[in-house]
Design a protein around this motif. Sequence first.
Motif, PDB file in Angstrom:
ATOM      1  N   ALA A  10      52.077  28.996  61.669  1.00  0.00           N
ATOM      2  CA  ALA A  10      51.635  30.191  60.943  1.00  0.00           C
ATOM      3  C   ALA A  10      50.686  29.795  59.822  1.00  0.00           C
ATOM      4  O   ALA A  10      50.917  28.794  59.116  1.00  0.00           O
ATOM      5  CB  ALA A  10      52.831  30.947  60.371  1.00  0.00           C
ATOM      6  N   LEU A  11      49.615  30.564  59.645  1.00  0.00           N
ATOM      7  CA  LEU A  11      48.645  30.290  58.587  1.00  0.00           C
ATOM      8  C   LEU A  11      49.253  30.667  57.238  1.00  0.00           C
ATOM      9  O   LEU A  11      49.772  31.770  57.053  1.00  0.00           O
ATOM     10  CB  LEU A  11      47.362  31.081  58.841  1.00  0.00           C
ATOM     11  CG  LEU A  11      46.160  30.742  57.966  1.00  0.00           C
ATOM     12  CD1 LEU A  11      45.755  29.284  58.115  1.00  0.00           C
ATOM     13  CD2 LEU A  11      44.973  31.652  58.313  1.00  0.00           C
ATOM     14  N   HIS A  12      49.181  29.726  56.299  1.00  0.00           N
ATOM     15  CA  HIS A  12      49.728  29.906  54.958  1.00  0.00           C
ATOM     16  C   HIS A  12      48.607  29.926  53.920  1.00  0.00           C
ATOM     17  O   HIS A  12      47.566  29.278  54.105  1.00  0.00           O
ATOM     18  CB  HIS A  12      50.675  28.761  54.590  1.00  0.00           C
ATOM     19  CG  HIS A  12      52.024  28.842  55.222  1.00  0.00           C
ATOM     20  ND1 HIS A  12      52.224  28.896  56.583  1.00  0.00           N
ATOM     21  CD2 HIS A  12      53.267  28.862  54.651  1.00  0.00           C
ATOM     22  CE1 HIS A  12      53.526  28.942  56.840  1.00  0.00           C
ATOM     23  NE2 HIS A  12      54.175  28.926  55.686  1.00  0.00           N
ATOM     24  N   ALA A  13      48.849  30.623  52.832  1.00  0.00           N
ATOM     25  CA  ALA A  13      48.078  30.475  51.610  1.00  0.00           C
ATOM     26  C   ALA A  13      48.950  29.662  50.669  1.00  0.00           C
ATOM     27  O   ALA A  13      49.998  30.150  50.211  1.00  0.00           O
ATOM     28  CB  ALA A  13      47.748  31.833  51.000  1.00  0.00           C
ATOM     29  N   GLU A  14      48.549  28.415  50.416  1.00  0.00           N
ATOM     30  CA  GLU A  14      49.423  27.473  49.716  1.00  0.00           C
ATOM     31  C   GLU A  14      50.785  27.457  50.419  1.00  0.00           C
ATOM     32  O   GLU A  14      50.863  27.096  51.593  1.00  0.00           O
ATOM     33  CB  GLU A  14      49.481  27.789  48.227  1.00  0.00           C
ATOM     34  CG  GLU A  14      48.087  27.706  47.567  1.00  0.00           C
ATOM     35  CD  GLU A  14      48.098  27.832  46.065  1.00  0.00           C
ATOM     36  OE1 GLU A  14      49.143  27.587  45.420  1.00  0.00           O
ATOM     37  OE2 GLU A  14      47.021  28.178  45.496  1.00  0.00           O
ATOM     38  N   ASP A  15      51.857  27.918  49.767  1.00  0.00           N
ATOM     39  CA  ASP A  15      53.185  27.858  50.393  1.00  0.00           C
ATOM     40  C   ASP A  15      53.676  29.215  50.898  1.00  0.00           C
ATOM     41  O   ASP A  15      54.864  29.361  51.216  1.00  0.00           O
ATOM     42  CB  ASP A  15      54.207  27.296  49.390  1.00  0.00           C
ATOM     43  CG  ASP A  15      53.883  25.879  48.971  1.00  0.00           C
ATOM     44  OD1 ASP A  15      53.354  25.126  49.817  1.00  0.00           O
ATOM     45  OD2 ASP A  15      54.124  25.522  47.803  1.00  0.00           O
ATOM     46  N   VAL A  16      52.770  30.203  50.971  1.00  0.00           N
ATOM     47  CA  VAL A  16      53.170  31.557  51.356  1.00  0.00           C
ATOM     48  C   VAL A  16      52.583  31.905  52.719  1.00  0.00           C
ATOM     49  O   VAL A  16      51.358  31.840  52.908  1.00  0.00           O
ATOM     50  CB  VAL A  16      52.704  32.595  50.318  1.00  0.00           C
ATOM     51  CG1 VAL A  16      53.154  33.998  50.719  1.00  0.00           C
ATOM     52  CG2 VAL A  16      53.229  32.248  48.927  1.00  0.00           C
ATOM     53  N   PRO A 326      43.074  33.259  64.110  1.00  0.00           N
ATOM     54  CA  PRO A 326      44.336  34.003  64.205  1.00  0.00           C
ATOM     55  C   PRO A 326      45.329  33.496  63.166  1.00  0.00           C
ATOM     56  O   PRO A 326      45.360  32.303  62.848  1.00  0.00           O
ATOM     57  CB  PRO A 326      44.816  33.716  65.631  1.00  0.00           C
ATOM     58  CG  PRO A 326      44.168  32.428  66.000  1.00  0.00           C
ATOM     59  CD  PRO A 326      42.863  32.377  65.274  1.00  0.00           C
ATOM     60  N   VAL A 327      46.138  34.404  62.641  1.00  0.00           N
ATOM     61  CA  VAL A 327      47.146  34.013  61.662  1.00  0.00           C
ATOM     62  C   VAL A 327      48.279  33.236  62.333  1.00  0.00           C
ATOM     63  O   VAL A 327      48.876  32.338  61.732  1.00  0.00           O
ATOM     64  CB  VAL A 327      47.668  35.255  60.903  1.00  0.00           C
ATOM     65  CG1 VAL A 327      48.921  34.949  60.100  1.00  0.00           C
ATOM     66  CG2 VAL A 327      46.555  35.787  59.981  1.00  0.00           C
ATOM     67  N   ILE A 328      48.576  33.547  63.582  1.00  0.00           N
ATOM     68  CA  ILE A 328      49.526  32.738  64.352  1.00  0.00           C
ATOM     69  C   ILE A 328      48.731  31.672  65.098  1.00  0.00           C
ATOM     70  O   ILE A 328      47.816  31.982  65.857  1.00  0.00           O
ATOM     71  CB  ILE A 328      50.330  33.603  65.345  1.00  0.00           C
ATOM     72  CG1 ILE A 328      51.119  34.674  64.580  1.00  0.00           C
ATOM     73  CG2 ILE A 328      51.263  32.737  66.179  1.00  0.00           C
ATOM     74  CD1 ILE A 328      52.081  34.141  63.537  1.00  0.00           C
ATOM     75  N   GLU A 329      49.071  30.417  64.869  1.00  0.00           N
ATOM     76  CA  GLU A 329      48.297  29.306  65.414  1.00  0.00           C
ATOM     77  C   GLU A 329      48.329  29.318  66.943  1.00  0.00           C
ATOM     78  O   GLU A 329      49.408  29.378  67.549  1.00  0.00           O
ATOM     79  CB  GLU A 329      48.854  27.984  64.892  1.00  0.00           C
ATOM     80  CG  GLU A 329      48.015  26.777  65.273  1.00  0.00           C
ATOM     81  CD  GLU A 329      48.515  25.503  64.632  1.00  0.00           C
ATOM     82  OE1 GLU A 329      47.734  24.538  64.555  1.00  0.00           O
ATOM     83  OE2 GLU A 329      49.689  25.474  64.191  1.00  0.00           O
ATOM     84  N   PRO A 330      47.160  29.242  67.571  1.00  0.00           N
ATOM     85  CA  PRO A 330      47.139  29.190  69.040  1.00  0.00           C
ATOM     86  C   PRO A 330      47.676  27.846  69.533  1.00  0.00           C
ATOM     87  O   PRO A 330      47.626  26.839  68.825  1.00  0.00           O
ATOM     88  CB  PRO A 330      45.661  29.357  69.386  1.00  0.00           C
ATOM     89  CG  PRO A 330      44.927  28.915  68.155  1.00  0.00           C
ATOM     90  CD  PRO A 330      45.803  29.250  66.992  1.00  0.00           C
ATOM     91  N   ALA A 331      48.187  27.858  70.732  1.00  0.00           N
ATOM     92  CA  ALA A 331      48.688  26.617  71.330  1.00  0.00           C
ATOM     93  C   ALA A 331      47.529  25.652  71.548  1.00  0.00           C
ATOM     94  O   ALA A 331      46.386  26.069  71.781  1.00  0.00           O
ATOM     95  CB  ALA A 331      49.369  26.922  72.661  1.00  0.00           C
ATOM     96  N   PRO A 332      47.795  24.350  71.451  1.00  0.00           N
ATOM     97  CA  PRO A 332      46.737  23.366  71.708  1.00  0.00           C
ATOM     98  C   PRO A 332      46.112  23.589  73.081  1.00  0.00           C
ATOM     99  O   PRO A 332      46.810  23.785  74.075  1.00  0.00           O
ATOM    100  CB  PRO A 332      47.484  22.028  71.647  1.00  0.00           C
ATOM    101  CG  PRO A 332      48.693  22.291  70.815  1.00  0.00           C
ATOM    102  CD  PRO A 332      49.088  23.709  71.118  1.00  0.00           C
ATOM    103  N   GLY A 333      44.787  23.597  73.120  1.00  0.00           N
ATOM    104  CA  GLY A 333      44.079  23.785  74.374  1.00  0.00           C
ATOM    105  C   GLY A 333      44.097  25.190  74.913  1.00  0.00           C
ATOM    106  O   GLY A 333      43.749  25.421  76.081  1.00  0.00           O
ATOM    107  N   ALA A 334      44.497  26.155  74.083  1.00  0.00           N
ATOM    108  CA  ALA A 334      44.545  27.549  74.538  1.00  0.00           C
ATOM    109  C   ALA A 334      43.160  28.002  74.981  1.00  0.00           C
ATOM    110  O   ALA A 334      42.145  27.658  74.370  1.00  0.00           O
ATOM    111  CB  ALA A 334      45.058  28.449  73.417  1.00  0.00           C
ATOM    112  N   GLU A 335      43.118  28.787  76.052  1.00  0.00           N
ATOM    113  CA  GLU A 335      41.841  29.293  76.553  1.00  0.00           C
ATOM    114  C   GLU A 335      41.196  30.192  75.503  1.00  0.00           C
ATOM    115  O   GLU A 335      41.869  30.761  74.634  1.00  0.00           O
ATOM    116  CB  GLU A 335      42.058  30.082  77.839  1.00  0.00           C
ATOM    117  CG  GLU A 335      42.874  31.356  77.647  1.00  0.00           C
ATOM    118  CD  GLU A 335      42.954  32.202  78.904  1.00  0.00           C
ATOM    119  OE1 GLU A 335      41.940  32.826  79.252  1.00  0.00           O
ATOM    120  OE2 GLU A 335      44.035  32.233  79.517  1.00  0.00           O
ATOM    121  N   GLN A 336      39.879  30.288  75.570  1.00  0.00           N
ATOM    122  CA  GLN A 336      39.120  31.118  74.653  1.00  0.00           C
ATOM    123  C   GLN A 336      38.631  32.364  75.379  1.00  0.00           C
ATOM    124  O   GLN A 336      38.353  32.329  76.585  1.00  0.00           O
ATOM    125  CB  GLN A 336      37.926  30.342  74.098  1.00  0.00           C
ATOM    126  CG  GLN A 336      38.296  29.085  73.322  1.00  0.00           C
ATOM    127  CD  GLN A 336      38.830  29.398  71.946  1.00  0.00           C
ATOM    128  OE1 GLN A 336      38.104  29.842  71.068  1.00  0.00           O
ATOM    129  NE2 GLN A 336      40.127  29.174  71.750  1.00  0.00           N
TER     130      GLN A 336
END
Length: 421
Positions: A10-16, A326-336
């Motif tokens: 998940a994308l964070h701003a500092e620790d949030v 995306p705010v939720i990190e895509p899986a490594p190698g995810a298709e575009q």
Amino acid sequence: MDHFLYRNGALHAEDVPLAEIAAAVGTPFYCYSTATLTRHFRLFDEALDGMDHLVCYAMKAASNLAILRVLADLGAGMDVVSGGEYARARAAGVPGDRIVFSGVGKTRDEMHMALTGGIRQFNVESEPELQALSEVALSLGVVAPITVRVNPDVDAKTHAKIATGKSENKFGIPIARARAVYAHAARLPGIKVVGIDVHIGSQLTDLAPFRAAYRKVAELTAQLRADGHTITRLDLGGGLGIPYARDNSAPPLPLEYGAMIREELGHLGCEIEIEPGRLIAGNAGLMVSQVIYVKSGEDRDFLILDGAMNDLIRPAMYDAWHDIVPVIEPAPGAEQHVYDVVGPVCESGDTFARGRALPPLAQGDLVAFRSAGAYGAVMSSEYNTRPLIPEVLVKGDQFAVIRRRPTFDEMLNRDTIPEWL
């Protein structure tokens, strides 16, 4: 560098987590990192270490009171371009002797405000302004400290709408006329000459235009001193760029910029002022938006967001690029998947990106626009009667709303219907 990183997917701003902020304040919203603001200010301050200097943050980049307070507590001065920005700087606790007043159209009321409230200097941009400032100062029984902004006719090699140092731009006085203008300033009873000002543009990614302009300033300094003027201060403006796209070559570092200033101007014994804005605030902020719909068109797919051009106008105004993630990190190698990323405003110009490759996204997903801290919230509007979006400041594991979203009633109540209607 910034403090917006993926942690545990998940994308964070500092620790949030940004999703936590979205759940609390709704979307879209701006989010700023205190740690990034602090780091970027200190990079400039340290770049000029050993020289008499003041880093004056260019408030036009992002002017929320909380952001100004963070920087003021670090010792920043402020570069203001309106009476409203002057009032904001003072409200944030910045003393008048750390405020410089720039801009081509200062009014007498603004001059009066700054002279009575305290000012470090006015960066004067024309002879009529010089005359008006002298008259206002005399009416108050004070003397106005000034630099004259000279236009060095240097091509900054930046976007035409943010170039300010060429002869066709509206800013400053042609450097060829500077000696005559300074002679006139010295004769005015309400004026005290303290230095020279120059600013050639914004989002510069090469030091060569700065170097060319500063060499002209060094030559002018020697000429003006020979003419009998006391030149103790050089205001060098701002303009150092940031990498908006991750695959762009990196602009020069503040440390390299500071070294160049020493090379070109260090021998003059002047106090150095710089006015960075974008590099301090740009990568310190994101805009977070939610996908409303994914729409299939004739030959393309549209990602329709709840953020719009009235919230972040840079792409519509400058064809500016912002990385969208995306705010939720895509899986490594995810298709575009390729999308046109657009907002809901009834303008074809309400387009953030065309043909942008992103991980597949669905209704309800959150995305973040990187490098949106500068010229984002400050240029937003209520077009289509869309409320100004919240601004949020993060520090460590804390966050606070520093500008809330107005209600429709609050927006409507600002209007007045005449009695005769």
